[in-house]
Design an enzyme around this catalytic site. Sequence first.
Site: not given
Length: 278
Positions: A47, A52, A77, A110, A192, A231, A233-235, A239, A243
């Site tokens: 996503d 972004y 989006k 969006h 989250l 959806i 998110k983590s970098v 994690r 997830n």
Amino acid sequence: MSSKVPPIVLNNGVEMPQLGFGVWQVPDDEAERAVATALEAGYRSIDTAAIYGNEEGTGRAVAASGIPREEVFVTTKLWNSDQGYDSALRAFDTSLGKLGLEYVDLYLIHWPTPARGKFVDTYKALEKLHAEGRVRAIGVSNFLPEHLEHLIAEASVIPAVNQIELHPHLQQHAAREYHAEQGIATEAWSPLGQGKGLLEVPAIVAIGQKHNRTPAQVVLRWHLQLGNIVIPKSVTPSRIRENIEVFDFSLDTEDLAAISALNEDRRLGPDPATFDVA
Ligand code: NAD
């Protein structure tokens, strides 16, 4: 590794993985690395959004993965300043170019930005892209039921998805019910709760201990059992992997009830009735 994520069948028959990977606030280069890690971990849905600034990194990671294009579900989006029929068509071409793709799987408006009065015209451009096969499914994000009612009265294609802020502190009962009546899939953003206080809530921590799972896994499992698309998110690679490890356990009725009791109707993000950043 093949995907372990089951699909949700959208109202036009297109299958979308119920769990995907979000890249909001991730700079382009980092997004490329994070998306590569996610694809390696088994995610098959990404996503992103024009605003972004990481459609290029996302597209590079998808291309470099070697996974056949038809096995990856890509969402992007259209930003507020591109609302309007002609500008939406141009914005789509720009996004597609940055992603380096021939088509996207899901294209969303969006934000409704109702004061602009343009979301119906914008959506008609999405309908054209859909009819041309350049987008497999079209939908919206942050639309309140009143915006959807207005849109559906004028549209030929019912939106496949409405992506809205949704987590245990903002459970969105009325919106979910309206979506279900209309055949619109509910997709949860910030599933989250942006990882802030939500993952420390004692009831969620306790459910995690009971199942030998992390609080993030408990919250994602709650969404999945409700039927939401998520959806997270983590970098952080560990994690990102954690997830998606949410398909081999279940919350029981008592767990679900304890999480449902956490609703506070509290937004972390802006109010869709008024948000209008260009
Ligand atoms: P999220 O709820 O997915 O939380 C992400 C944060 O939670 C991370 O930055 C990290 O701090 C923490 N986290 C993630 N995994 C964790 C783990 N296993 N353990 C502990 N902490 C963990 O928040 P988000 O990024 O706001 O939302 C997810 C995605 O939704 C975005 O990346 C974006 O794709 C989408 N989104 C869409 C809109 C919209 O207007 N349509 C708005 C916001 C977000």
